[in-house]
Design an enzyme around this catalytic site. Structure first.
Site, PDB file in Angstrom:
ATOM      1  CB  CYS A 168      -0.959  -0.105   1.035  1.00 46.14           C
ATOM      2  SG  CYS A 168      -2.168  -1.229   1.349  1.00 46.14           S
ATOM      3  CG  PHE A 219      -7.823  -4.941  -0.340  1.00 45.27           C
ATOM      4  CD1 PHE A 219      -6.731  -3.687  -0.016  1.00 45.27           C
ATOM      5  CD2 PHE A 219      -7.621  -5.956   0.625  1.00 45.27           C
ATOM      6  CE1 PHE A 219      -5.815  -3.771   1.009  1.00 45.27           C
ATOM      7  CE2 PHE A 219      -6.705  -5.862   1.833  1.00 45.27           C
ATOM      8  CZ  PHE A 219      -5.729  -4.863   2.035  1.00 45.27           C
ATOM      9  CG  HIS A 315      -2.902   4.166   2.465  1.00 44.84           C
ATOM     10  ND1 HIS A 315      -3.570   3.677   1.401  1.00 44.84           N
ATOM     11  CD2 HIS A 315      -2.690   2.693   3.092  1.00 44.84           C
ATOM     12  CE1 HIS A 315      -3.825   2.232   1.251  1.00 44.84           C
ATOM     13  NE2 HIS A 315      -3.506   1.863   2.452  1.00 44.84           N
ATOM     14  CG  ASN A 348      -6.477  -0.172   1.225  1.00 46.50           C
ATOM     15  OD1 ASN A 348      -5.898  -0.209   0.316  1.00 46.50           O
ATOM     16  ND2 ASN A 348      -6.137  -0.459   2.498  1.00 46.50           N
TER      17      ASN A 348
HETATM   18  C1  LIG Z   1      -9.866  -5.425  10.770  1.00 48.87           C
HETATM   19  C2  LIG Z   1     -10.539  -4.272  11.529  1.00 48.87           C
HETATM   20  C3  LIG Z   1     -11.382  -3.462  10.444  1.00 48.87           C
HETATM   21  C4  LIG Z   1     -11.291  -4.666  12.803  1.00 48.87           C
HETATM   22  O1  LIG Z   1     -11.813  -3.449  13.373  1.00 48.87           O
HETATM   23  P1  LIG Z   1     -11.764  -3.574  14.959  1.00 48.87           P
HETATM   24  O2  LIG Z   1     -10.231  -3.971  15.359  1.00 48.87           O
HETATM   25  O3  LIG Z   1     -12.194  -2.123  15.423  1.00 48.87           O
HETATM   26  O4  LIG Z   1     -13.015  -4.291  15.491  1.00 48.87           O
HETATM   27  P2  LIG Z   1     -13.204  -5.502  16.331  1.00 48.87           P
HETATM   28  O5  LIG Z   1     -12.473  -5.438  17.438  1.00 48.87           O
HETATM   29  O6  LIG Z   1     -14.878  -5.028  16.945  1.00 48.87           O
HETATM   30  O7  LIG Z   1     -13.572  -6.712  15.560  1.00 48.87           O
HETATM   31  C5  LIG Z   1     -14.512  -6.942  14.732  1.00 48.87           C
HETATM   32  C6  LIG Z   1     -14.655  -8.524  14.570  1.00 48.87           C
HETATM   33  O8  LIG Z   1     -13.578  -9.005  13.873  1.00 48.87           O
HETATM   34  C7  LIG Z   1     -12.823  -9.766  15.022  1.00 48.87           C
HETATM   35  N1  LIG Z   1     -11.209  -9.626  14.831  1.00 48.87           N
HETATM   36  C8  LIG Z   1     -10.396  -8.660  14.883  1.00 48.87           C
HETATM   37  N2  LIG Z   1      -9.380  -8.719  14.741  1.00 48.87           N
HETATM   38  C9  LIG Z   1      -9.111 -10.258  14.726  1.00 48.87           C
HETATM   39  C10 LIG Z   1      -7.999 -10.915  14.361  1.00 48.87           C
HETATM   40  N3  LIG Z   1      -6.669 -10.552  14.276  1.00 48.87           N
HETATM   41  N4  LIG Z   1      -8.365 -12.180  14.474  1.00 48.87           N
HETATM   42  C11 LIG Z   1      -9.672 -12.651  14.492  1.00 48.87           C
HETATM   43  N5  LIG Z   1     -10.490 -12.061  14.762  1.00 48.87           N
HETATM   44  C12 LIG Z   1     -10.326 -10.655  14.611  1.00 48.87           C
HETATM   45  C13 LIG Z   1     -13.271  -9.528  16.107  1.00 48.87           C
HETATM   46  O9  LIG Z   1     -13.098 -10.559  17.121  1.00 48.87           O
HETATM   47  C14 LIG Z   1     -14.607  -8.993  16.075  1.00 48.87           C
HETATM   48  O10 LIG Z   1     -15.398 -10.182  15.811  1.00 48.87           O
HETATM   49  P3  LIG Z   1     -16.941 -10.470  16.514  1.00 48.87           P
HETATM   50  O11 LIG Z   1     -17.552  -9.469  15.757  1.00 48.87           O
HETATM   51  O12 LIG Z   1     -17.124 -11.936  16.059  1.00 48.87           O
HETATM   52  O13 LIG Z   1     -16.729 -10.261  17.947  1.00 48.87           O
HETATM   53  C15 LIG Z   1      -9.203  -3.488  12.305  1.00 48.87           C
HETATM   54  O14 LIG Z   1      -8.597  -4.173  13.257  1.00 48.87           O
HETATM   55  C16 LIG Z   1      -8.408  -2.756  11.262  1.00 48.87           C
HETATM   56  O15 LIG Z   1      -8.536  -1.862  10.459  1.00 48.87           O
HETATM   57  N6  LIG Z   1      -6.996  -3.235  11.290  1.00 48.87           N
HETATM   58  C17 LIG Z   1      -6.132  -2.573  10.556  1.00 48.87           C
HETATM   59  C18 LIG Z   1      -6.590  -3.394   9.048  1.00 48.87           C
HETATM   60  C19 LIG Z   1      -5.312  -2.726   8.201  1.00 48.87           C
HETATM   61  O16 LIG Z   1      -4.010  -3.384   8.410  1.00 48.87           O
HETATM   62  N7  LIG Z   1      -5.431  -2.113   7.097  1.00 48.87           N
HETATM   63  C20 LIG Z   1      -4.281  -1.890   6.299  1.00 48.87           C
HETATM   64  C21 LIG Z   1      -4.442  -2.989   5.075  1.00 48.87           C
HETATM   65  S1  LIG Z   1      -2.928  -2.979   4.455  1.00 48.87           S
HETATM   66  C22 LIG Z   1      -2.446  -1.789   3.790  1.00 48.87           C
HETATM   67  O17 LIG Z   1      -3.189  -0.848   3.739  1.00 48.87           O
HETATM   68  C23 LIG Z   1      -1.167  -1.755   3.457  1.00 48.87           C
HETATM   69  C24 LIG Z   1      -0.508  -2.679   2.746  1.00 48.87           C
HETATM   70  O18 LIG Z   1      -1.178  -3.634   2.391  1.00 48.87           O
HETATM   71  O19 LIG Z   1       0.622  -2.899   2.262  1.00 48.87           O
END
Ligand SMILES: CC(C)(COP(=O)(O)OP(=O)(O)OC[C@H]1O[C@@H](n2cnc3c(N)ncnc32)[C@H](O)[C@@H]1OP(=O)(O)O)[C@@H](O)C(=O)NCCC(=O)NCCSC(=O)CC(=O)O
Length: 412
Positions: A168, A219, A315, A348
Site C-alpha cells: 500500500c 480492498f 492512505h 482500499n
Molecule cells: C480489521 C479491523 C477493521 C477490525 O476492526 P476493530 O479492530 O475495530 O473491530 P473489532 O475489535 O470490533 O473486531 C470486529 C470483529 O473482528 C474480530 N477480529 C478482529 N481482529 C481479529 C483478528 N486479528 N483475528 C480474529 N478476529 C479478529 C473481532 O473478534 C470481532 O469479531 P466479532 O464481531 O465476532 O466479535 C481493524 O482491526 C483494522 O482496520 N485493522 C487494520 C487493518 C489494516 O491493516 N488495514 C491496512 C490494510 S494493509 C494496507 O493498507 C497496506 C498494505 O497492504 O500494504
C-alpha cells in the site's frame, strides 16, 4: 576542439531543475463492476458456495461494517469467478490463471487513468520523458510499464521504472521516485501510474482465517496516474498549454518501523496471495510511530507542526487506521475527510488509493471545502510496517487551479 573541456559539476548542475517537482495533473479509473458493501456478504458467500457458514457470514458482515467502505469496484464478477472454480480453494493451484487475468486487465486500467491525466495536463503523450509504474497485481516481464508505451503513444525512449509488490505504500513511493527524477533532469515530465486488481486475493472464507475476511471486505480495484514535473512551462502545441501545478512535492521520506517485519506481509503462492495483516499490531505500531515520522519531515524545513494547520492526504488503510491517525495527532474531524471519502467510495486500492486522495483533496480545495492551509502532509503505510511521509505545498486556489507566476513560465 577549440572550446575548453566542460566542467562535470557544471554539466550536472545545468541538468538539474530550478524548482521543486509538482503534481501537474491527476487521472483515475475503476472497473465498471460496482459492488455495494451492504450487499457484498450475500454476493461473497453465494459466489464461494459458503452459504452454510452462517456464523462466519454474520462475522463477515460485522467486519464489512467496520471498514468505512460504502462501495467498491472489482474487476472480478460472478461470471468470471464462475469460470474459475479453482479460485475458491486456496490449496488448488490457480496462480497462472490469476496472472493471466492481471496481464490483460491491469495495463488497460492503467492506460485509462493515464489517458485522463495526460488529457488534463494538455501536452502530447510523447512529451512524457519518464514512466514510473507500480502494481501488486502481477509479476510479468516485460511488465505493465512496457505495455503502456504503445497503449499511450509514449516514446520508445521513455525511461521506465517498474515497482512490483510494494503493497500500500507503492503510490507514495512512486511519487517519491518521480520527484527525484523531475528535480534531477531539467525538463523531465514523469508519468506515475499505479494500478491494482484484487483477483489475486479472492478465495473462499474459512473458519479461523480472519485475514481472508479482511481482504474480501476492504480492498478494491482501480488505477491512478499523476504527471510530475518541475519548472512549469507554457508551450504551443499549436494550442497554448500552460502547466499549472496542483501541489508541489517539497520533501519525501521513507521509514521502516523497528521490529515490524511480520506486521504486514504478502507473497505470491500457487493459490494467489498469501500473507498476513496483524490487524491490531498495525494500529498500535502506527500510533507509536507516525508522529515521529512527521516531525522528522517537517521540523528540518522550519514548517510549524500544528497538525490541524495542515491539509492531509493519508492512505486510508481502513476506518480504524484513520481513527488511529486522528487520535494520535488530535486532528479535527474534517482533516481526514478526503481520505474517508475515498475509502468509502472506492475501498482500499493499495498504492492507488493515495492518488485518489490527492484528486479528492484538489476537488475539495477548488470547492472551498478544505479551508486555507498552505502546507500539507501525505502519509502512506505498507509492508513490514513501512511509513512514507511527504511534505506538500498547495498551489491550487479556491475556485480554480492556480497558475504559476508569470516569471516561471518559459516559452518552450
Ligand atoms: C480489521 C479491523 C477493521 C477490525 O476492526 P476493530 O479492530 O475495530 O473491530 P473489532 O475489535 O470490533 O473486531 C470486529 C470483529 O473482528 C474480530 N477480529 C478482529 N481482529 C481479529 C483478528 N486479528 N483475528 C480474529 N478476529 C479478529 C473481532 O473478534 C470481532 O469479531 P466479532 O464481531 O465476532 O466479535 C481493524 O482491526 C483494522 O482496520 N485493522 C487494520 C487493518 C489494516 O491493516 N488495514 C491496512 C490494510 S494493509 C494496507 O493498507 C497496506 C498494505 O497492504 O500494504
Amino acid at each position: 576542439m577549440g572550446s575548453a573541456p566542460a566542467n562535470v559539476r557544471e554539466i550536472c548542475r545545468a541538468r538539474r531543475a530550478d524548482g521543486p517537482a509538482g503534481v501537474l495533473a491527476i487521472g483515475t479509473a475503476n472497473p465498471a463492476n460496482c459492488v455495494l458493501q451492504d450487499e457484498f456478504p450475500d454476493f461473497y458467500f453465494r459466489a464461494t458456495k459458503s452459504e452454510h457458514l452462517t456464523g462466519l457470514k454474520d462475522k463477515f458482515r460485522r467486519v464489512c461494517q467496520k471498514m468505512g467502505v460504502r462501495k467498491r469496484y472489482l474487476h472480478h464478477t460472478e461470471e468470471l469467478l464462475g469460470a474459475h472454480p479453482e479460485f475458491l480453494d486456496p490449496h488448488t493451484p490457480s496462480l497462472d490463471a490469476r496472472l493471466d487475468i492481471a496481464k490483460a486487465a491491469v495495463p488497460e486500467l492503467a492506460a485509462e487513468a493515464s489517458r485522463r491525466a495526460i488529457a488534463e495536463w494538455g501536452r502530447p503523450a510523447a512529451d512524457i520523458t519518464h514512466l514510473v509504474v507500480t502494481t501488486n497485481s502481477g509479476a510479468h516481464m516485460p511488465g505493465v510499464d512496457f505495455r503502456l508505451v504503445p497503449l499511450l503513444g509514449l516514446r520508445p525512449t521513455v525511461r521506465r521504472t517498474m515497482l512490483y509488490l510494494n503493497g500500500c505504500f507503492a503510490g507514495a513511493a512512486a511519487l517519491r521516485v518521480a520527484k527525484d527524477l523531475a528535480e534531477n533532469n531539467r525538463g523531465a515530465r514523469v508519468l506515475v501510474v499505479c494500478a491494482e486488481i484484487t483477483v489475486q486475493l479472492f478465495t473462499r472464507p474459512e473458519d479461523g482465517c480472519f485475514q481472508t475476511l479482511v481482504n474480501q471486505g476492504l480492498f478494491g480495484d482501480g488505477a491512478g496516474a499523476v504527471v510530475v514535473g518541475a519548472d512549469p512551462v507554457m508551450i504551443r502545441t499549436p494550442a497554448v498549454v500552460r502547466e499549472r501545478p496542483i501541489f508541489e512535492i517539497v520533501s519525501a521520506a521513507q521509514t521502516i518501523v523497528p521490529d515490524s517485519e511480520d506486521v504486514i506481509t504478502m507473497h505470491l503462492t500457487k493459490g494467489g496471495y498469501g500473507g498476513d495483516i496483524s490487524t491490531r499490531q498495525v494500529l498500535v505500531l502506527m500510533g507509536d510511530n507516525i508522529e515521529l515520522c512527521l516531525l522528522d519531515a517537517f521540523e528540518p524545513l522550519g514548517i510549524g507542526t500544528g497538525w490541524n494547520d495542515l491539509f492531509w492526504a493519508v492512505h486510508p488503510g481502513s476506518s480504524p487506521v484513520l481513527d488511529q491517525v486522528d487520535a494520535v495527532l488530535h486532528l479535527k474531524p474534517e482533516k481526514l475527510a478526503a481520505s474517508r471519502r475515498v475509502l468509502s467510495e472506492y475501498g482500499n486500492m493499495f498504492g492507488v488509493t493515495v492518488i485518489f486522495v490527492l484528486d479528492e483533496l484538489r476537488r475539495r480545495m477548488q470547492n472551498g471545502e478544505e479551508g486555507a492551509p498552505e502546507w500539507g502532509a501525505m502519509l502512506a503505510f505498507g509492508p513490514g510496517l513501512t511509513v512514507e511521509t511527504m511534505v506538500l505545498h498547495r498551489c491550487v486556489a479556491q475556485g480554480t487551479g492556480a497558475a504559476p507566476p508569470e516569471d516561471k513560465l518559459a516559452a518552450a
